[in-house]
Design an enzyme around this catalytic site. Structure first.
Site, PDB file in Angstrom:
ATOM      1  N   ASP B 401      24.274 105.469  10.871  1.00 49.37           N
ATOM      2  CA  ASP B 401      23.701 105.404  12.223  1.00 49.37           C
ATOM      3  C   ASP B 401      24.785 105.128  13.271  1.00 49.37           C
ATOM      4  OD1 ASP B 401      21.616 105.555  14.004  1.00 49.37           O
ATOM      5  OD2 ASP B 401      20.758 103.603  13.527  1.00 49.37           O
ATOM      6  N   GLU B 404      27.901 105.964  19.008  1.00 44.51           N
ATOM      7  CA  GLU B 404      27.974 106.303  20.443  1.00 44.51           C
ATOM      8  C   GLU B 404      28.403 105.136  21.317  1.00 44.51           C
ATOM      9  OE1 GLU B 404      25.190 105.592  18.963  1.00 44.51           O
ATOM     10  OE2 GLU B 404      24.319 107.437  18.210  1.00 44.51           O
ATOM     11  N   ASP B 468      16.405 109.554  17.987  1.00 42.42           N
ATOM     12  CA  ASP B 468      15.209 108.750  18.237  1.00 42.42           C
ATOM     13  C   ASP B 468      14.234 109.426  19.182  1.00 42.42           C
ATOM     14  OD1 ASP B 468      16.684 107.007  16.745  1.00 42.42           O
ATOM     15  OD2 ASP B 468      17.210 105.701  18.418  1.00 42.42           O
TER      16      ASP B 468
END
Lengths: 674, 674
Positions: B401, B404, B468
């Site tokens: 995950d 960023e 998401d």
């Protein structure tokens, strides 16, 4: 270093400094320059007075080298970057001894200028026209462009979001009907720019103020003073001052009523029977109505609608005999589907589109032509409309609405780009109204009031109103916002300001509550004019005649207002004489009090009253700040020396204090017994 | 005119043109130049992966004059503006014959470049990484900066407004986890930029594409092809390709489960007993949990939590024996309050702040250190964490995950500014995971999947997921948005994409409905991987085991998916071999069909299936477009020749068509009988 007329120009290592009366104005070096020029293409879209403004910036060039040449009455500074781009700054004084800086790009294709004025981190900045969200402008950029002021004006509020989604109308902190490239620094100087192009005054940086101009030239003027009162006198010496108000203004409230002569009579009777002091009826629908989804709109065809207002011509003198004026409404646009527009079109008095045809602006389910105020014949013709259709009818005044909607893609008689004329438009519109009064000898008798403004409105708009507040308690667009609006206008040289009692904009889930109407009424008793507005959806709003308690409240507060008549009149006279505004920031008279510079929701009303309107729902007490002085609570007689105080603030008793040793103390004393 | 390696450089009146294989790439004259340079200071603020990015632009200068000098293997073009500013463009080919443009400002203080590539008004543009709102990028600017993709992503939606107000998290159309300075033009060339600085690719203008670089240099590469399939083969030849997926991926759905070993067992049993094909359990909370107001969060300390997941070490081989993988979770941050972070800190493996201390990022009610992937020792240590704590435990995969959130004010071991490294970070993170598999011989056995990406992710991120989505039907952030995301990534050289079945973000009033979960399940059966997610607030969402009908639905759709195994596997193999993506825009195979270039909510799944997911609530039929071919409705057997068709689209039968003459037609035929 050379000096002339209080100007000191000093060569430094690889640049110069320019001071005026010991204020550092410009500081330039190769590394920290003060001037950029560039080229951009404005991308401006208007939808119902809401503007989206972007710059397609093609160039922005630092002018690093500066060469100073002395001239007979000053200096010419030539700024260059290598051998390709340059601009010239002429430094001198005007006839009144003001510092004058004239900037001119050497190539007209360079239509952008950024100038950095020297600043100190601790400086506060005020003015830039009517600013609703901020009073001290330090820390933010302020684009200067006359427009609708926005519905909500704060991206964090649901109202703003709804308005943005529905018509891009939510606005932001700097949206205003009355911007102006004029500010006052706490270094006790003002700076005023003569231009009317789009500008952005950015006060974010600690060491400089960056002024951006969307034009190839700019003229700046500066003046200094020992104190703020003198500074405002000088500023209004440059910009002009408002004449005194008609005497009748102080005699009560002007009731905003719609629906015809008999509705006016009925509401007038109700209010007067309830003990309310009424000085006038303001009927914006005197020319008829048009129904739209926004609500009832006025028919934009500026003449008496004798159907809706039957026998108005006879009723006006009757009302006048009872001390009641009749006020009407006009704006600088003409409904495309009506006869005045047809006449203006036939005469060639409307602004044009790119094909030379009349330009029609969409105003929300109807269109209107734009009267070309740069065409002397059109201007005179429109002035005659005012004289014949409003003054000759017997109007005691009118709302001279709008002025912000000049589209940038319309073409004008004077040949100047509409982008440049856009900001100047509200002042032209003011001048047209002013001259109609002047030429009929009615200045000081008839009152018109405006929301839009620009440089020139100081002289020609005889009274401002705060435009279209929401019927809510929001800081950025409700009751509270009127106070910074009045104070920032005061620091821009316009000293007469009032607002719609109860606010105006009634959209989405907003409905005006009784409490809001009463608090706004309380506040307005301590402004130079009391006037109500039904709002755009009257049925959704609590109105002045909605119940006996409300009528009694207006009776009380109009009595307070009329009791203060001699005091207010005196303050208005000072404003007319020396530009000392009626609603004043505290630091005007308490300049050594650091806290006075940070207050935006309280003010001095004249020299001797301090007012802190309650602008939150459900409050019954209020905390405010008093500068060091002897203050008397107007309702309790309790005295205070200064500092933060919390007082009872029931409806009808807004936090108001007077100076114990005021020459008006006896008058103020009587307020306790109303 | 001179030509070399398919490059044609031609002097014109007061400029030049540069073509590559007959595509006009640059066109420069004094009046319509192609290059600007400038200086700016980035103003970048991050709050939980949401970035506010502004440029304090100090200069932007047009370089009007261009002087061409031939060199041994190309040309050097010197761009100047007068005698003060200049830049150099080296034109040549790389070893593989690609056109290479190397731009370099002559002064490093000029840290901005704007380059205009020639364009035709009718060109379409695709790529720029994973774009959720637009597939054809023409008509808009696309800032390229890896970040959270935003909650709502459309300022007109109430969800976006709420997210903006609460944490500046609403996002906009260009917000993405995986931006990339790479695009494909319908002139059948690609353009790829080697840099990782902040860029803005503006495709708004009809005659040019303006590429802005926040750096003093840029290297661009171009390649052309006769068709899009060949072009993608060339592009992935440059960027790298993903290996084939582990075989188990095609054997069913990966169930996102949280709560411990027994909860996993129980839900696995429930689903299998209901006939659902299950290939794995993905338990993101394998390392423990932390409660926050956003919902349950994973404990960011990457090792098995044997309390919550008791006996997991024994259960994994047991599950494996039943064809069920256990997948876990990791990201490149370490919770500041836990032992792995403490160890990384002690070893000096965390990125630093301006004072040389460990930098801790706020992630929403907890902090985490950033593992410094530019430090070879830290990188190897983290790879060991993956090998020891995830691979050795027996994980069949994990979500890798984030990536960023590299703050721009942190300091890195390699000495490169974090502003420049920010975009490169996700690809570094992918590489670390990839090498952990490679070095343990597990490539093709273990699957990790990522949301963040950049240049390099094509080679090192073995599977993307769409991040998401909201648990809603919105175009910009719901089910629909996954399709343009997959297609734009496909045109950027990444051909493996899937999404959280049912979406993830469960905030404000959003709750996942049963219908949404089922429609998402339908869609996911026609992507290379089926995987569910409970969402951040599981209790608010409809879940896969919520009722018998839902379980039966998963049973049906996993049967569809596993039935397609040989076909999907073949498509994945093509992707690994030649970069032909698994989910493809229609124009890849129907390039003469103008309409194929405008479709963003339907796609080809491999060569022979056309899929148009139902992405609106309450629909029971669906309208889609079929290019000219022989199409068979997968559920009814009805045939179509092409054009717009409306078909029944009950739950469980998403609009899917196969090519009648496909070599897989017999397999597709069997779908009707499921």
């Amino acid at each position: 270093m050379s000096t002339l007329h209080n100007i000191a120009l000093k060569n430094t290592d690889n640049g110069f400094t320019l001071s005026f009366q010991d204020r550092l104005i410009l500081s330039h070096t190769v590394e920290t320059p003060c001037l950029w020029i560039g080229a951009g293409e404005a991308d401006i879209e208007m939808f119902r007075g809401n503007f989206s403004i972007k710059d397609k910036l093609n160039e922005k060039i630092t002018l690093t080298e500066a060469t100073i040449a002395a001239q007979s009455a000053g200096w010419a500074i030539r700024f260059t970057r290598g051998d390709t781009v340059s601009a010239t700054l002429l430094v001198g004084t005007d006839k009144q001894g003001r510092l004058e800086l004239k900037l001119k790009n050497d190539a007209t294709s360079h239509n952008r200028i950024w100038l950095r004025l020297a600043a100190q981190p601790e400086d506060h900045i005020y003015g830039c026209g009517e600013q609703f969200s901020y009073f001290d402008l330090r820390g933010k950029p302020f684009p200067l462009w006359t427009s609708e002021q926005g519905v909500g004006r704060n991206k964090q509020t649901y109202v703003t979001w709804q308005a943005d989604c529905k018509e891009n109308a939510g606005g932001d902190y700097y949206w205003t009907f009355f911007p102006q490239p004029t500010f006052v620094s706490t270094q006790k100087y003002y700076c005023h720019v003569d231009n009317s192009c789009y500008m952005n005054f950015d006060f974010s940086a600690p060491e400089f103020h960056e002024l951006a101009f969307w034009e190839d030239n700019a003229t700046l003027r500066f003046e200094c003073a020992e104190n703020y009162v003198d500074l405002l006198e000088k500023l209004t010496g440059l910009l002009g001052r408002q004449p005194e108000l008609p005497d009748w203004v102080y005699d009560g409230v002007t009731l905003g009523i719609q629906g015809g002569t008999e509705v006016c009579q009925q509401k007038l009777d109700t209010m007067r029977n309830g003990g309310v002091k009424v000085n006038g009826i303001w009927a914006q629908d005197w020319s008829g109505i048009r129904m739209t989804s926004f609500g009832k709109r006025v028919m934009w065809n500026w003449k008496w609608n004798s159907e809706l207002y039957s026998q108005l011509d006879e009723r006006i003198p009757h009302w006048n005999g009872e001390g009641v004026q009749f006020l009407s409404y006009i704006n600088p646009y003409l409904a495309s589907d009506k006869d005045l527009c047809e006449e203006a079109s036939r005469r060639g008095y409307l602004t044009k589109d790119a094909h030379g045809k009349d330009y029609h602006v969409e105003f929300g389910e109807f269109y209107a032509g734009v009267i070309d105020l740069t065409n002397p014949q059109a201007y005179e013709w429109y002035k005659e409309v005012i004289k014949k259709n409003l003054i000759a009818l017997g109007c005691g005044g009118w709302m001279a609405d709008f002025g912000e909607y000049l589209p940038t893609d319309t073409f004008l008689h004077n040949g100047v780009s509409a982008e440049i004329m856009h900001n100047a438009w509200p002042a032209l519109w003011a001048k047209c109204n002013y001259e109609a009064l002047e030429e009929t000898g009615k200045l000081g008798e008839i009152l018109f009031f405006m929301r839009a403004g620009y440089t020139g409105s100081q002289k020609h708009s005889v009274m401002m109103w705060a435009g279209d507040q929401n019927v809510d308690w929001s800081l950025d667009d409700g009751l509270a916002s009127v106070v910074p609006a009045a104070l920032s206008l005061a620091m821009t040289g316009h000293g007469l300001h009032h607002s719609d009692i109860g606010g105006y904009t009634t959209l989405f889930d907003m409905k005006r509550s009784k409490e809001l109407l009463l608090r706004w009424c309380d506040f307005s008793a301590f402004t130079p004019m009391m006037r109500t507005h039904e709002g755009n959806r009257p049925g959704d709003n609590w109105q002045f005649d909605a119940d006996a308690e409300t009528i009694a409240h207006f009776a009380r507060m109009t009595t307070v207002f009329t009791t203060l008549k001699p005091y207010i009149k005196d303050a208005v006279a000072q404003n007319a004489k020396s530009g000392l505004p009626v609603m004043r920031p505290l630091f005007l008279h308490y300049e050594d009090d650091a806290q006075a510079y940070t207050l935006k929701y309280q003010y001095l009303f004249g020299r001797d009253l301090l007012v802190a309107p309650v602008h939150e729902e459900g409050r019954r007490n209020w905390t405010l700040y008093l500068p060091q002085d002897s203050w008397v609570n107007a309702w309790t007689g309790e005295t205070h020396r200064g500092g933060e105080v919390t007082v009872d603030a029931p409806l009808g008793k807004p936090p108001v204090f007077y100076r114990q040793h005021s020459e008006w103390a006896d008058l103020f004393d009587t307020l306790r017994h109303i």
